[in-house]
Design a protein around this motif. Structure first.
Motif, mmCIF file in Angstrom:
data_model
loop_
_atom_site.group_PDB
_atom_site.id
_atom_site.type_symbol
_atom_site.label_atom_id
_atom_site.label_comp_id
_atom_site.label_asym_id
_atom_site.label_seq_id
_atom_site.Cartn_x
_atom_site.Cartn_y
_atom_site.Cartn_z
ATOM 1 N N PRO A 1 -5.954 2.742 4.188
ATOM 2 C CA PRO A 1 -5.341 1.796 3.320
ATOM 3 C C PRO A 1 -5.849 0.796 2.640
ATOM 4 O O PRO A 1 -5.230 -0.163 1.414
ATOM 5 N N SER A 2 -6.681 0.100 3.862
ATOM 6 C CA SER A 2 -7.579 -1.118 3.822
ATOM 7 C C SER A 2 -8.370 -0.628 2.484
ATOM 8 O O SER A 2 -8.751 -1.791 1.836
ATOM 9 N N VAL A 3 -8.868 -0.170 2.141
ATOM 10 C CA VAL A 3 -10.228 0.523 1.324
ATOM 11 C C VAL A 3 -9.489 0.611 -0.021
ATOM 12 O O VAL A 3 -9.300 0.440 -1.242
ATOM 13 N N GLY A 4 -8.780 1.411 0.270
ATOM 14 C CA GLY A 4 -7.498 1.729 -0.694
ATOM 15 C C GLY A 4 -6.550 0.362 -2.055
ATOM 16 O O GLY A 4 -6.532 0.126 -2.981
ATOM 17 N N TRP A 5 -6.585 -0.293 -1.126
ATOM 18 C CA TRP A 5 -6.154 -2.059 -2.034
ATOM 19 C C TRP A 5 -7.645 -2.657 -2.652
ATOM 20 O O TRP A 5 -7.199 -2.893 -3.650
ATOM 21 N N LEU A 6 -8.351 -1.936 -2.086
ATOM 22 C CA LEU A 6 -9.834 -3.026 -2.821
ATOM 23 C C LEU A 6 -9.858 -1.484 -3.855
ATOM 24 O O LEU A 6 -10.794 -2.373 -4.528
ATOM 25 N N LEU A 7 -9.505 -0.416 -3.820
ATOM 26 C CA LEU A 7 -10.118 0.468 -5.043
ATOM 27 C C LEU A 7 -8.859 0.863 -5.947
ATOM 28 O O LEU A 7 -8.977 0.314 -7.095
ATOM 29 N N ASN A 8 -7.540 0.436 -5.918
ATOM 30 C CA ASN A 8 -6.484 -0.066 -6.931
ATOM 31 C C ASN A 8 -5.393 -0.766 -5.988
ATOM 32 O O ASN A 8 -3.985 -0.492 -5.543
ATOM 33 N N GLY A 9 -5.366 -1.672 -6.481
ATOM 34 C CA GLY A 9 -4.424 -2.973 -6.236
ATOM 35 C C GLY A 9 -4.805 -4.489 -7.252
ATOM 36 O O GLY A 9 -5.960 -4.711 -7.692
ATOM 37 N N ARG A 10 -3.709 -5.407 -7.210
ATOM 38 C CA ARG A 10 -4.401 -6.647 -7.803
ATOM 39 C C ARG A 10 -4.993 -7.362 -6.310
ATOM 40 O O ARG A 10 -3.995 -7.805 -5.812
ATOM 41 N N LEU A 11 -6.324 -7.825 -6.148
ATOM 42 C CA LEU A 11 -6.920 -8.286 -5.062
ATOM 43 C C LEU A 11 -6.006 -9.549 -4.481
ATOM 44 O O LEU A 11 -5.745 -9.629 -3.243
ATOM 45 N N GLU A 12 -5.683 -9.996 -5.983
ATOM 46 C CA GLU A 12 -5.388 -12.029 -5.105
ATOM 47 C C GLU A 12 -3.487 -11.938 -5.563
ATOM 48 O O GLU A 12 -3.688 -13.234 -4.955
ATOM 49 N N ASP A 13 -2.671 -11.005 -5.419
ATOM 50 C CA ASP A 13 -1.380 -10.766 -5.621
ATOM 51 C C ASP A 13 -1.148 -9.930 -4.429
ATOM 52 O O ASP A 13 -0.555 -8.800 -4.961
ATOM 53 N N PRO A 14 -1.383 -10.018 -2.787
ATOM 54 C CA PRO A 14 -0.605 -8.950 -2.251
ATOM 55 C C PRO A 14 1.211 -8.445 -2.664
ATOM 56 O O PRO A 14 1.017 -7.373 -1.730
ATOM 57 N N SER A 15 1.914 -9.513 -3.304
ATOM 58 C CA SER A 15 3.088 -8.686 -4.106
ATOM 59 C C SER A 15 2.954 -8.013 -4.924
ATOM 60 O O SER A 15 4.081 -7.439 -5.249
ATOM 61 N N HIS A 16 1.662 -7.367 -5.590
ATOM 62 C CA HIS A 16 1.466 -6.598 -6.689
ATOM 63 C C HIS A 16 1.035 -4.994 -5.561
ATOM 64 O O HIS A 16 0.562 -4.988 -5.149
ATOM 65 N N PRO A 17 2.019 -3.858 -7.001
ATOM 66 C CA PRO A 17 1.697 -2.750 -5.932
ATOM 67 C C PRO A 17 0.839 -2.193 -6.127
ATOM 68 O O PRO A 17 0.050 -2.445 -6.743
ATOM 69 N N GLY A 18 0.032 -1.874 -5.507
ATOM 70 C CA GLY A 18 -1.045 -0.674 -4.913
ATOM 71 C C GLY A 18 -1.075 0.375 -4.098
ATOM 72 O O GLY A 18 -0.246 0.860 -3.160
ATOM 73 N N TRP A 19 -2.457 0.777 -3.890
ATOM 74 C CA TRP A 19 -2.322 2.045 -3.263
ATOM 75 C C TRP A 19 -2.476 1.711 -1.345
ATOM 76 O O TRP A 19 -2.057 2.213 -0.479
ATOM 77 N N GLY A 20 -3.050 0.218 -1.019
ATOM 78 C CA GLY A 20 -3.010 -0.423 -0.046
ATOM 79 C C GLY A 20 -1.222 -1.114 -0.121
ATOM 80 O O GLY A 20 -1.459 -1.399 1.455
ATOM 81 N N GLY A 21 -0.348 -1.333 -0.497
ATOM 82 C CA GLY A 21 0.822 -1.103 -0.153
ATOM 83 C C GLY A 21 1.258 -2.604 -0.922
ATOM 84 O O GLY A 21 -0.396 -3.231 -1.637
ATOM 85 N N ARG A 22 2.726 -2.836 -0.716
ATOM 86 C CA ARG A 22 2.460 -4.215 -1.316
ATOM 87 C C ARG A 22 3.326 -5.340 -0.209
ATOM 88 O O ARG A 22 4.091 -4.641 0.430
ATOM 89 N N TYR A 23 3.296 -6.558 -0.632
ATOM 90 C CA TYR A 23 3.437 -7.248 0.973
ATOM 91 C C TYR A 23 3.802 -9.021 0.666
ATOM 92 O O TYR A 23 4.270 -8.997 -0.733
ATOM 93 N N VAL A 24 4.998 -9.248 1.358
ATOM 94 C CA VAL A 24 6.087 -10.411 0.863
ATOM 95 C C VAL A 24 4.995 -11.955 1.878
ATOM 96 O O VAL A 24 4.512 -11.198 3.450
ATOM 97 N N ARG A 25 5.295 -12.641 1.746
ATOM 98 C CA ARG A 25 5.223 -13.956 2.690
ATOM 99 C C ARG A 25 5.023 -14.145 4.018
ATOM 100 O O ARG A 25 6.606 -13.420 3.902
ATOM 101 N N ALA A 26 4.431 -14.617 4.246
ATOM 102 C CA ALA A 26 4.819 -13.871 6.150
ATOM 103 C C ALA A 26 5.738 -15.104 6.703
ATOM 104 O O ALA A 26 6.021 -15.898 6.209
ATOM 105 N N TRP A 27 6.787 -14.682 7.034
ATOM 106 C CA TRP A 27 7.928 -15.761 7.980
ATOM 107 C C TRP A 27 7.035 -16.384 9.209
ATOM 108 O O TRP A 27 5.717 -15.877 9.501
ATOM 109 N N LYS A 28 7.387 -17.236 10.102
ATOM 110 C CA LYS A 28 7.416 -17.453 11.148
ATOM 111 C C LYS A 28 6.819 -16.233 11.861
ATOM 112 O O LYS A 28 7.598 -15.706 12.429
ATOM 113 N N ARG A 29 5.421 -16.445 12.464
ATOM 114 C CA ARG A 29 5.196 -15.796 13.039
ATOM 115 C C ARG A 29 5.336 -15.263 14.638
ATOM 116 O O ARG A 29 5.404 -16.819 15.201
#
Length: 346
Positions: free
Chosen positions: A162-190
Motif C-alpha cells: 500500500p505504501s507503493v500504491g500511495w505513490l502510484l495513485n493518491g495526492r501525495l501532499e494530502d493524506p486525507s485525500h482518497p488513494g490506493w494507499g488509503g486515506r488518513y486523519v491527523r494524529a491524536w496524541k500518540r
C-alpha cells in the motif's frame, strides 16, 4: 530494518530507486538511536541533494534508520515524507518510534497501523479478485518475476505494498485525500503509558500505543541485566543512571498480554504482570495533536473498518483498480524487451 527509499519523484510521475543499502539489523536501544548505518547515511545524502522536491521514504520495518538519520542530520526533516507500515512493525521498533515522537514531532509522517491491511482484507474478493485466485490467474507463469512471486507466496497478502500504491495513485501532499494507499486523519496524541511497576490486568493501553516501564532496581550493580518476556519477544532492559530498569513495549492487537521478568537483580527476577490493549474510541480522532502538525494515522470511523482493522476500507475500496494495474504491469515481465541503453542515461 528494511525500508525503501524513493528519490524525488521524476516529472514522469514514476518513482525512481537505483541503489540498495544496508540498514540497521538490530532494534534500537532505549535511547532510540545507536550508530549510523549505510541506510541512514544514504537518507541524509539523498536529502542533501540539490533538488527542491520532497524525498519519499517508504518504511516497511522498524524506524531505526529514519530515527538515526534525523538524529545525525536534523536539518533534513523538512525534506522528508515518510509512509510507515506500522502495526506489527511498531512492536519491534518502539524505542526508535518514541525517539521520533519525542525529538522530531514535526516530521511529515503517515503512521499506517491498520489501514494498510485493506490491500488484502475486504473489498471484492469474488472470482478472479480472490487473494489466491488473482495470483493463480494473473501472476503465475507470467515471466520470471511472476514465477518468482509464486515461489514466495500463493496469495496477495502484501502488507507493505500500500505504501507503493500511495505513490502510484493518491495526492501525495494530502493524506486525507482518497488513494490506493488509503486515506488518513491527523494524529491524536500518540498513546504512551508510563508505569513504575509491572502492569496489572486492570491496566489499559491503546492498541499500537507505547507502554514504558520504569522499575526501581534498588542498589543493582552497573552490570545488572533484565529481560522482559512477552509472547515471542525478549525485551532487553536499560539500566538508567537513576537505577531504574526501563523497557518499552507496543501491543499490536486488542487483547491481553502477560509479562515476566528475568533478571540478575533478585528483587526483579520472576516478577509477573499483564495488561489489556484496547481499540481507541473513534472520538479521539477528532482531537488532533497540535504538537504533531504533519502526522497522519488511521481513520477510526467504524464505517471504514474491515473487522478490527481501522481505516482498511479506504484501501480495499480500490481493490479492482490496483489489482488490474498489477496484472497489467506484470505482463511487461513476460518476455525481455530490447532497451536502448541511451534511454537509461540520467
Amino acid at each position: 530494518m528494511p525500508f525503501k527509499l524513493f528519490g524525488q519523484i521524476p516529472q514522469s510521475g514514476h518513482p525512481a530507486c537505483d541503489h540498495t543499502k544496508q540498514g540497521e539489523i538490530e532494534r534500537a536501544p532505549y535511547a532510540g538511536v545507536r550508530r549510523p548505518t549505510e541506510g541512514s547515511r544514504w537518507i541524509i545524502d539523498c536529502a542533501h541533494r540539490d533538488d527542491p522536491r520532497p524525498l519519499y521514504l517508504l518504511v516497511w520495518g522498524g524506524l531505526e534508520d529514519v530515527a538515526q538519520a534525523l538524529n545525525d542530520a536534523p536539518e533534513i526533516l523538512p525534506k522528508l515524507r515518510v509512509y510507515w507500515i506500522g502495526g506489527p512493525n511498531k512492536k519491534w521498533s518502539p524505542d526508535a518510534y518514541q525517539y521520533v515522537v519525542d525529538h522530531h514531532p514535526t516530521l511529515w509522517m503517515i503512521e499506517s497501523n491498520a489501514t494498510y491491511r485493506g490491500w488484502y482484507t475486504g473489498g471484492d474478493q469474488s472470482g478472479v479478485w480472490g487473494n489466491e485466485q488473482f495470483v493463480s490467474e494473473h501472476i503465475k507463469g507470467i515471466g520470471a518475476l511472476g514465477n518468482f512471486f509464486v515461489r514466495q507466496k500463493a496469495d496477495i497478502k502484501m502488507g507493505d505494498t500500500p505504501s507503493v500504491g500511495w505513490l502510484l495513485n493518491g495526492r501525495l501532499e494530502d493524506p486525507s485525500h482518497p488513494g490506493w494507499g488509503g486515506r488518513y486523519v491527523r494524529a491524536w496524541k500518540r498513546p504512551n503509558l508510563k508505569l513504575n511497576r509491572l502492569p496489572k490486568e486492570s491496566d489499559r493501553i491503546e492498541v499500537f500505543g507505547i507502554l514504558e516501564l520504569v522499575i526501581s532496581a534498588g542498589d543493582a550493580p552497573p552490570d545488572a541485566k533484565a529481560t522482559l518476556i512477552v509472547e515471542n519477544q525478549r525485551l532487553i532492559g536499560h539500566l538508567a543512571d537513576d537505577r531504574t530498569m526501563r523497557f518499552r513495549f507496543c501491543p499490536k492487537a486488542a487483547k491481553q498480554y502477560s509479562f515476566q521478568l528475568e533478571s540478575t537483580v533478585a528483587s526483579l527476577d520472576g516478577l509477573r504482570g499483564a495488561i489489556t490493549a484496547c481499540a481507541p474510541e473513534p472520538s479521539v480522532a477528532a482531537r488532533p495533536d497540535a504538537r504533531l502538525p504533519n502526522w497522519w494515522t488511521d481513520d477510526l470511523a467504524p464505517s471504514l473498518a474491515e473487522g478490527p482493522h481501522s481505516g482498511a476500507k479506504t484501501v480495499s475500496r480500490w481493490r479492482e483498480s490496483y489489482l488490474s494495474d498489477f496484472a497489467g504491469r506484470i505482463l511487461r515481465c513476460q518476455r525481455p524487451v530490447p532497451v536502448n541503453s541511451a534511454e537509461l542515461a540520467p
